[in-house]
Scaffold this motif. Structure first.
Motif, PDB file in Angstrom:
ATOM      1  N   TYR A 226     -10.168  14.507  -4.005  1.00  0.00           N
ATOM      2  CA  TYR A 226     -10.847  15.428  -4.916  1.00  0.00           C
ATOM      3  C   TYR A 226      -9.866  16.082  -5.879  1.00  0.00           C
ATOM      4  O   TYR A 226      -9.998  17.253  -6.202  1.00  0.00           O
ATOM      5  N   ALA A 227      -8.820  15.341  -6.252  1.00  0.00           N
ATOM      6  CA  ALA A 227      -7.751  16.007  -6.977  1.00  0.00           C
ATOM      7  C   ALA A 227      -7.919  15.985  -8.485  1.00  0.00           C
ATOM      8  O   ALA A 227      -8.167  14.944  -9.069  1.00  0.00           O
ATOM      9  N   PRO A 228      -7.757  17.133  -9.127  1.00  0.00           N
ATOM     10  CA  PRO A 228      -7.643  17.164 -10.586  1.00  0.00           C
ATOM     11  C   PRO A 228      -6.229  16.738 -10.969  1.00  0.00           C
ATOM     12  O   PRO A 228      -5.398  16.512 -10.092  1.00  0.00           O
ATOM     13  N   GLY A 229      -5.942  16.614 -12.247  1.00  0.00           N
ATOM     14  CA  GLY A 229      -4.606  16.219 -12.681  1.00  0.00           C
ATOM     15  C   GLY A 229      -3.579  17.305 -12.407  1.00  0.00           C
ATOM     16  O   GLY A 229      -2.463  17.034 -11.991  1.00  0.00           O
ATOM     17  N   ALA A 230      -3.960  18.565 -12.637  1.00  0.00           N
ATOM     18  CA  ALA A 230      -3.049  19.691 -12.420  1.00  0.00           C
ATOM     19  C   ALA A 230      -2.903  19.952 -10.924  1.00  0.00           C
ATOM     20  O   ALA A 230      -3.766  19.589 -10.141  1.00  0.00           O
ATOM     21  N   SER A 231      -1.813  20.610 -10.518  1.00  0.00           N
ATOM     22  CA  SER A 231      -1.723  21.003  -9.120  1.00  0.00           C
ATOM     23  C   SER A 231      -2.487  22.320  -8.938  1.00  0.00           C
ATOM     24  O   SER A 231      -2.814  23.002  -9.901  1.00  0.00           O
ATOM     25  N   PRO A 241       2.034  33.156 -15.491  1.00  0.00           N
ATOM     26  CA  PRO A 241       1.928  32.818 -16.926  1.00  0.00           C
ATOM     27  C   PRO A 241       1.607  31.347 -17.207  1.00  0.00           C
ATOM     28  O   PRO A 241       0.923  31.046 -18.169  1.00  0.00           O
ATOM     29  N   ASP A 242       2.105  30.423 -16.372  1.00  0.00           N
ATOM     30  CA  ASP A 242       1.845  29.001 -16.665  1.00  0.00           C
ATOM     31  C   ASP A 242       0.594  28.471 -15.960  1.00  0.00           C
ATOM     32  O   ASP A 242       0.362  27.269 -15.921  1.00  0.00           O
ATOM     33  N   GLU A 243      -0.211  29.364 -15.399  1.00  0.00           N
ATOM     34  CA  GLU A 243      -1.393  28.911 -14.658  1.00  0.00           C
ATOM     35  C   GLU A 243      -2.698  29.313 -15.352  1.00  0.00           C
ATOM     36  O   GLU A 243      -2.743  30.300 -16.075  1.00  0.00           O
ATOM     37  N   LEU A 244      -3.740  28.559 -15.061  1.00  0.00           N
ATOM     38  CA  LEU A 244      -5.090  28.986 -15.423  1.00  0.00           C
ATOM     39  C   LEU A 244      -5.761  29.448 -14.141  1.00  0.00           C
ATOM     40  O   LEU A 244      -5.552  28.874 -13.077  1.00  0.00           O
ATOM     41  N   SER A 285      -0.123  23.563 -16.152  1.00  0.00           N
ATOM     42  CA  SER A 285       0.770  22.978 -15.153  1.00  0.00           C
ATOM     43  C   SER A 285       0.198  23.238 -13.769  1.00  0.00           C
ATOM     44  O   SER A 285       0.438  22.501 -12.826  1.00  0.00           O
ATOM     45  N   ARG A 286      -0.609  24.321 -13.650  1.00  0.00           N
ATOM     46  CA  ARG A 286      -1.201  24.600 -12.351  1.00  0.00           C
ATOM     47  C   ARG A 286      -2.502  25.389 -12.519  1.00  0.00           C
ATOM     48  O   ARG A 286      -2.661  26.127 -13.485  1.00  0.00           O
TER      49      ARG A 286
END
Ligand code: TXA
Ligand code: MG
Length: 313
Positions: A226-231, A241-244, A285-286
């Motif tokens: 069930y993995a998306p591209g992002a971790s 800051p680098d996450e949604l 990125s994550r």
């Protein structure tokens, strides 16, 4: 590109014809979209595994229009009958002894002497299954290891060039795959899903045993799934800051995509895969996911999230 059709009598007839010819047809169910194929046609099933890029040892769920049709494929004991009568049509899959004369191709069950069956509660799926009048093996209609599709467009994105027809039934109701139970002594919960454990336990009057890696006789429990591209980072209070951020509940920041602002588990389940997909499309990125309670459907939601977060190779 494959043909995407709105539901109509003609579309149902075409789907039934293509399935009988051994072609791959994506169809909506109440859980997620399935990629259907004639379960008696080994060559067609092989093409399905190939289209999904799925390890062939991972057995498939066979879909039927009724309990009566399911009894021709597998042996139902009293407990299995009770569960089927309580939850079918609906998001429950039963793993049962396969009948010798079932006609199911062994590739579907990966050679096991048990089979996973379900009767989906979706009017379009029901019509296609009835019209096709063959057992239909249907895994979720996504490339193996990727997010399950809850809309016809998701199917087209992932597998569009590999399948003959996609029936468009709009967004799926439940948004999570079916709960998989192997009735027995004890009865095993092989995969948490669209029906919460306590509802099943109430019907059979016993506690379900969660199958761990060793108890499960079949794989399908690949760690990263069930993995998306992002971790993913789980149980996050805030996004770095680098996450949604994927929010949940009333405490989530108002700008964040929120699985359910009111904390409704059913709504969260419905939104899970499509929201992960939406965030993933922004190529962060994550993705940081806020904590989600483990009660009711939360068990299945958390299980999917921890698989999506598992290290990949
Ligand atoms: O909601 C759903 O169940 C969706 C829709 C399309 O119906 N289908 C779905 O199928 O999720 P799939 O193929 O993605 O998941 C099949 C799962 C796997 O985890 C597999 O290991 C398990 O069912 N399974 C199949 N046959 C089994 C068996 N004989 N014993 C134990 N597990 C089995
Ligand atoms: Mg799947």
């Amino acid at each position: 590109m494959s043909d995407i059709r709105e539901p109509s009598e003609d579309a149902v007839k075409l789907a039934a014809k293509l399935l009988n010819e051994g072609q791959l047809v994506a169809l909506p169910t109440e859980t997620v979209y399935g990629l259907g194929v004639n379960a008696r046609d080994g060559e067609a099933v092989a093409r399905l595994y190939e289209a999904k890029g799925r390890p062939s040892f991972n057995p498939l769920i066979v879909h039927l229009p009724s309990l009566e049709a399911a009894r021709k494929i597998a042996v139902f004991d009293a407990k299995a009958e009770m569960l089927a009568k309580a939850f079918w049509p609906g998001p429950l899959t039963l793993v049962l002894p396969l009948r010798e004369d079932s006609g199911i191709h062994p590739l579907v069950t990966a050679g096991l002497d048990t089979i996973a069956l379900r009767v989906p509660a979706h009017p379009l799926a029901e019509k296609v299954l009835t019209a096709a009048s063959i057992p239909i093996a249907a895994p979720s209609a996504n490339p193996s290891g990727r997010l399950s599709p809850t809309r016809a467009e998701h199917v087209a994105e992932g597998l569009g060039d590999k399948i003959a027809l996609i029936l468009d039934g709009g967004a799926t109701d439940i948004g999570l795959e079916s709960t998989i139970i192997k009735p027995g002594k004890p009865s095993l919960l092989l995969r948490p899903g669209g029906i919460a454990r306590d509802r099943i336990e109430a019907v059979i009057g016993e506690a379900l045993t969660m199958a761990d890696g060793s108890a499960i006789i079949a794989p399908g429990m690949l760690k990263s799934h069930y993995a998306p591209g992002a971790s993913l980072r789980l149980d996050a209070a805030i996004a770095e800051p680098d996450e949604l951020l994927l929010g949940f509940g009333p405490d989530a920041p108002s700008g964040a995509l929120n699985l359910s602002p009111t904390g409704d588990m059913r709504e969260a389940a419905q939104n899970l895969f499509s929201y992960l997909r939406q965030l993933d499309a922004q190529k962060p990125s994550r993705i940081a996911v806020m904590p989600i309670p483990h009660e009711g459907l939360g068990e299945a939601i958390n299980e999917r999230l921890s698989r999506a977060a598992a290290p990949r190779d």
